[in-house]
Design a protein around this motif. Structure first.
Motif, PDB file in Angstrom:
ATOM      1  N   ARG A  47      13.214   8.409   7.139  1.00  0.00           N
ATOM      2  CA  ARG A  47      12.641   8.937   8.385  1.00  0.00           C
ATOM      3  C   ARG A  47      11.406   8.143   8.802  1.00  0.00           C
ATOM      4  N   VAL A  48      10.555   7.810   7.847  1.00  0.00           N
ATOM      5  CA  VAL A  48       9.364   7.023   8.167  1.00  0.00           C
ATOM      6  C   VAL A  48       9.770   5.606   8.559  1.00  0.00           C
ATOM      7  N   ARG A  49      10.735   5.043   7.853  1.00  0.00           N
ATOM      8  CA  ARG A  49      11.221   3.707   8.205  1.00  0.00           C
ATOM      9  C   ARG A  49      11.780   3.701   9.628  1.00  0.00           C
ATOM     10  N   ALA A  50      12.533   4.735   9.989  1.00  0.00           N
ATOM     11  CA  ALA A  50      13.083   4.834  11.351  1.00  0.00           C
ATOM     12  C   ALA A  50      11.966   4.953  12.381  1.00  0.00           C
ATOM     13  N   LEU A  51      10.916   5.702  12.062  1.00  0.00           N
ATOM     14  CA  LEU A  51       9.778   5.826  12.971  1.00  0.00           C
ATOM     15  C   LEU A  51       9.136   4.466  13.220  1.00  0.00           C
TER      16      LEU A  51
ATOM     17  N   MET B  89       0.837  -1.163   0.000  1.00  0.00           N
ATOM     18  CA  MET B  89       0.000   0.000   0.000  1.00  0.00           C
ATOM     19  C   MET B  89       0.891   1.238   0.000  1.00  0.00           C
ATOM     20  N   ARG B  90       0.485   2.247  -0.730  1.00  0.00           N
ATOM     21  CA  ARG B  90       1.244   3.485  -0.834  1.00  0.00           C
ATOM     22  C   ARG B  90       0.607   4.538   0.068  1.00  0.00           C
ATOM     23  N   VAL B  91       1.445   5.224   0.847  1.00  0.00           N
ATOM     24  CA  VAL B  91       0.971   6.251   1.771  1.00  0.00           C
ATOM     25  C   VAL B  91       1.740   7.536   1.495  1.00  0.00           C
ATOM     26  N   ILE B  92       0.997   8.630   1.353  1.00  0.00           N
ATOM     27  CA  ILE B  92       1.581   9.946   1.116  1.00  0.00           C
ATOM     28  C   ILE B  92       1.154  10.847   2.266  1.00  0.00           C
ATOM     29  N   GLY B  93       2.108  11.610   2.806  1.00  0.00           N
ATOM     30  CA  GLY B  93       1.772  12.484   3.919  1.00  0.00           C
ATOM     31  C   GLY B  93       2.894  13.440   4.255  1.00  0.00           C
ATOM     32  N   THR B  94       2.773  14.056   5.424  1.00  0.00           N
ATOM     33  CA  THR B  94       3.796  14.974   5.908  1.00  0.00           C
ATOM     34  C   THR B  94       4.154  14.627   7.345  1.00  0.00           C
ATOM     35  N   LEU B  95       5.415  14.853   7.673  1.00  0.00           N
ATOM     36  CA  LEU B  95       5.894  14.648   9.036  1.00  0.00           C
ATOM     37  C   LEU B  95       5.587  15.880   9.879  1.00  0.00           C
ATOM     38  N   GLU B  96       5.863  15.813  11.166  1.00  0.00           N
ATOM     39  CA  GLU B  96       5.556  16.912  12.080  1.00  0.00           C
ATOM     40  C   GLU B  96       6.223  18.221  11.674  1.00  0.00           C
ATOM     41  N   ASP B  97       7.411  18.141  11.085  1.00  0.00           N
ATOM     42  CA  ASP B  97       8.121  19.357  10.689  1.00  0.00           C
ATOM     43  C   ASP B  97       7.703  19.862   9.310  1.00  0.00           C
ATOM     44  N   GLY B  98       6.725  19.216   8.698  1.00  0.00           N
ATOM     45  CA  GLY B  98       6.223  19.640   7.390  1.00  0.00           C
ATOM     46  C   GLY B  98       6.868  18.959   6.207  1.00  0.00           C
TER      47      GLY B  98
ATOM     48  N   ASP C 276      -1.355   8.306  13.310  1.00  0.00           N
ATOM     49  CA  ASP C 276      -1.229   8.889  14.642  1.00  0.00           C
ATOM     50  C   ASP C 276      -0.065   9.874  14.728  1.00  0.00           C
ATOM     51  N   ARG C 277       1.065   9.541  14.124  1.00  0.00           N
ATOM     52  CA  ARG C 277       2.287  10.328  14.293  1.00  0.00           C
ATOM     53  C   ARG C 277       2.574  11.311  13.167  1.00  0.00           C
ATOM     54  N   THR C 278       1.876  11.188  12.034  1.00  0.00           N
ATOM     55  CA  THR C 278       2.079  12.070  10.896  1.00  0.00           C
ATOM     56  C   THR C 278       0.726  12.521  10.358  1.00  0.00           C
ATOM     57  N   ARG C 279       0.750  13.358   9.357  1.00  0.00           N
ATOM     58  CA  ARG C 279      -0.493  13.764   8.690  1.00  0.00           C
ATOM     59  C   ARG C 279      -0.573  13.000   7.374  1.00  0.00           C
ATOM     60  N   VAL C 280      -1.403  11.968   7.344  1.00  0.00           N
ATOM     61  CA  VAL C 280      -1.580  11.158   6.140  1.00  0.00           C
ATOM     62  C   VAL C 280      -2.523  11.909   5.199  1.00  0.00           C
ATOM     63  N   VAL C 281      -2.069  12.108   3.962  1.00  0.00           N
ATOM     64  CA  VAL C 281      -2.849  12.838   2.974  1.00  0.00           C
ATOM     65  C   VAL C 281      -3.604  11.869   2.070  1.00  0.00           C
TER      66      VAL C 281
END
Length: 77
Positions: A30-34, A1-10, A68-73
């Protein structure tokens, strides 16, 4: 599944949630590390539950973590 979004810092991300143990997320270090940091911790699958322990092979739990941790678009199956 493909997910597109932004992290807390934009910062934008575009990842593939693979469900593989060795590489659960591809496309963003960064997402992999999260995901790696949160593996083994509880995550809510919805606003009120149920709760599940995050496992790298559980794509539903990984997506819940990202919500929960990012803004999924956008999510594409």
């Amino acid at each position: 599944m493909r997910v597109i979004g932004t992290l807390e810092d934009g910062a934008a991300y575009d990842v593939e949630v693979t469900g593989r143990e060795d590489r659960p997320v591809t496309g963003s270090r960064r997402v992999r590390a999260l995901v790696e940091q949160c593996t083994g911790q509880p995550v809510l699958l919805g606003p009120l539950g149920p709760q599940r322990t995050l496992n790298a092979t559980d794509t539903t739990a990984v997506l819940a973590l990202l919500r929960d941790r990012t803004r999924v678009v956008e999510v594409r199956q």
